[in-house]
Scaffold this motif. Structure first.
Motif, mmCIF file in Angstrom:
data_model
loop_
_atom_site.group_PDB
_atom_site.id
_atom_site.type_symbol
_atom_site.label_atom_id
_atom_site.label_comp_id
_atom_site.label_asym_id
_atom_site.label_seq_id
_atom_site.Cartn_x
_atom_site.Cartn_y
_atom_site.Cartn_z
ATOM 1 N N THR A 52 0.995 -1.481 -0.223
ATOM 2 C CA THR A 52 0.143 0.013 0.064
ATOM 3 C C THR A 52 1.198 1.622 -0.070
ATOM 4 O O THR A 52 1.889 1.244 0.205
ATOM 5 C CB THR A 52 -0.806 -0.478 1.513
ATOM 6 N N THR A 73 -0.474 2.714 -6.316
ATOM 7 C CA THR A 73 -0.988 2.260 -6.364
ATOM 8 C C THR A 73 -1.594 2.190 -7.501
ATOM 9 O O THR A 73 -2.342 3.549 -7.929
ATOM 10 C CB THR A 73 -1.113 1.509 -5.741
ATOM 11 N N ASP A 95 0.925 6.965 5.451
ATOM 12 C CA ASP A 95 0.287 6.948 4.442
ATOM 13 C C ASP A 95 -0.046 8.509 3.572
ATOM 14 O O ASP A 95 0.441 9.560 3.517
ATOM 15 C CB ASP A 95 -1.777 7.641 5.669
#
Length: 606
Positions: A52, A73, A95
């Protein structure tokens, strides 16, 4: 597709590649400190891996296998891509929100993106532990300060003038933990971080973790994983933890936001305060910026200031040294008398000396020696250490003999020993009645009387921030004497009318910092303007002309000046946003040619 295979924009470098379509591809920034890889390369994801954004991976790059970070991604089938080799751990380093902040930091500090992504990553491979969770907390009292009671409910920045007591820190972080939100506390030094961690761990147990360069790699990685995966964790550390990912972040507290320890010296010269301010806005958590003297940058971020207590430090008395006879020594008669009386009464004394700048004065007319060009303390050499202008005779009387008003610890200790006896004097931690120390010792000092040997040295430091920094340093030294009856500080100075001395006497730093900020803004200095300092060695001929040509139409370019075998430029403008991209290109070409380059954004020492 050919671009991908050849390793151009969007593709991996040449080498073995897959000939069949794959279901997933990712973009990876390899751990290479170069602007050339900032956009990353596309790689295929083999079966069995599920990366991720933020995943740490191993990828082929040329003939090597290197660490990298997934920054995007995609599900589009791609052909001809080299594969991700493996994933390093199962906890992402960031993130999308934190990635955006790290991209901002890379642009602001003119640094390769990989160097910022590395700051968000642990030293060892991060692996999730057993998800046992933390024991529930009981009732947590609210902080006494009204402005601090509702923190953690959104993106707010609060500036606190004064030291945040440990009890207040416990109340702030405890309320966050009880609500399932993670807190981050950044201290200026390892000793201060350890003291905070010890206090909070005694209250909240294993949910308190620590990080910083003074910890082992294994310990830092365990703390990093806890902060990144367990909501309700309390992370305490030095500036290195400012870039760590946080599970359900609710609050960050910067203790001593104006201290030098908050800014990296090496490229990228990230300031923890500024990085966390950007994170707080992007990740929607509250931010507390505290210092005994808030910075102009902090005040620019928040309109109001909350105070801890009615006064930031105790009683201050000024010892005017202008009437001292020649050869009077380091301590005036009134200072020596106060020292003797304090020792006789069994009081603790702290002798503070600043080693960075020593004031010199003329032995004939008692005038402080200043550089006639820039006003800084020129030091004892033949030229000013700030601007390089030649220094000569006293500007007031023409005298050529000067004496130092400050000194290092050993000389101060020797003079104090002659007054009260050698058995009464020692360094911090010695347990002696009179302690001699520097800024490094301030966090561990509790005294009844503080004596600042040379208050003029910090005032005349060769930087544009000298006044604000001097007020902060002297206020911290004065605060070592604490508050209460019989406690005080003596400041020896030959410039008793200086605005910094006035602010110390009043015990209110905010008005002074606002005035000083306005003065700096008029000159284009931060926070009213922006500065980049570029230092380079091993440059090819014509590099000076290249930088001036590329940047000169966008910002003022001053220099180069020679310093330690390198060349140094100052780039200044009200807004350097577009200029940074141009500087990035020039610096990248210089580094590719083998030059050593350091870029400092909004430098502390200038």
């Amino acid at each position: 597709m050919a671009d991908d295979v050849q390793g151009g924009r969007g593709g991996a470098p040449l080498g073995p590649y897959r000939r069949a379509q794959v279901a997933l591809n990712v973009r990876v920034v390899p751990d290479v400190p170069s602007f050339a890889v900032d956009d990353g390369f596309a790689y295929a994801v083999p079966e069995g891996l599920d990366p991720t954004v933020g995943s740490i991976v191993r990828v082929p790059l040329g003939g090597r296998r290197v660490r990298g970070w997934v920054v995007a991604t995609g599900a589009e089938a791609r052909m001809g891509l080299r594969e991700v080799l493996s994933m390093s751990g199962d906890v992402p380093a960031f993130d999308r929100a934190l990635l955006g902040v790290l991209r901002w930091a890379a642009a602001r500090y003119v640094a390769p993106l990989a160097t910022l992504l590395a700051k968000a990553s642990p030293p060892n491979i991060p692996r999730r532990g057993k998800a046992a969770g933390y024991a529930p907390l009981g009732s947590i009292e609210s902080p006494e300060q009204p402005a601090l009671r509702d923190l953690g409910t959104g993106s707010r920045t609060i500036v606190v003038a004064g030291r945040v007591p440990l009890a207040v820190l416990a109340a702030l972080t405890g309320r966050q933990a009880a609500a399932g939100r993670t807190s981050l506390i950044v201290a200026a030094t390892a000793a201060e971080a350890d003291a905070v961690e010890s206090e909070l761990r005694g209250r909240f147990g294993e949910r308190v973790v620590s990080g910083g360069s003074h910890r082992s790699g294994a310990e830092v990685t365990r703390s990093w994983v806890a902060g990144a995966t367990e909501a309700g964790t309390i992370v305490v550390g030095t500036r290195e933890v400012a870039a760590w990912p946080l599970a359900a972040p609710g609050l960050a507290v910067v203790l001593g936001e104006g201290r030098r320890g908050m800014k990296d010296k090496a490229t990228p010269t990230v300031h923890a305060r500024d990085l966390l301010a950007k994170r707080a806005a992007a990740e929607r958590f509250s931010l507390v910026l505290s210092d005994v003297v808030p910075t102009a940058e902090a005040l620019a971020r928040a309109g109001s200031v909350s105070a801890i207590g009615s006064r930031g430090w105790g009683l201050v008395e000024v010892v005017d040294r202008r009437a001292d006879p020649p050869g009077a020594g380091l301590l005036a008669d009134v200072t020596a008398g106060a020292l003797r009386a304090a020792v006789a009464d069994g009081r603790r004394v702290f002798m503070f000396t600043d080693r960075r700048t020593t004031t010199m004065r003329c032995t004939s007319c008692r005038t402080i020696r200043r550089c006639e060009n820039c006003g800084a303390a020129p030091g004892g050499g033949g030229e000013c250490r700030r601007c390089g202008a030649p220094t000569g005779a006293c500007a007031q009387c023409g005298g050529r003999r000067f004496e130092a008003l400050g000194a290092g610890m050993s000389r101060v200790a020797s003079e104090v020993a002659r007054i009260v006896g050698a058995d009464k004097v020692g360094e911090a931690g010695s347990g002696r009645p009179v302690l001699v120390g520097t800024e490094r010792d301030l966090p561990m000092i509790a005294a009844d009387l503080t004596i600042v040997v040379d208050a003029d040295g910090p005032l005349m430091a060769p930087t544009y921030r000298a006044a604000e920094d001097a007020l902060r340093l002297l206020a911290r030294a004065v605060a070592a004497a604490g508050l209460g009856r019989g406690r005080r500080a003596l400041l020896q100075t030959s410039d008793p009318g200086h605005p910094v001395i006035g602010a110390l006497l009043k015990g209110d730093p905010v008005a002074f910092v606002r005035e000083d900020s306005a003065r700096r803004a008029a000159l284009g200095f931060p926070p009213g303007g922006e500065i980049l300092v570029v230092e380079a060695g091993g440059l090819p001929p014509g590099a000076d002309r290249e930088l001036a040509h590329e940047v000169g139409t966008r910002a003022a370019v001053l220099g180069p000046a020679e310093s330690g075998g390198s060349l140094r430029w100052l780039i200044q403008a009200r807004d350097l946003a577009s200029t940074r991209a141009v500087v990035r290109g020039v610096v990248g070409r210089w580094r590719e040619g083998g030059a050593r380059v350091r870029v400092d954004a909004d430098p502390i020492d200038l």
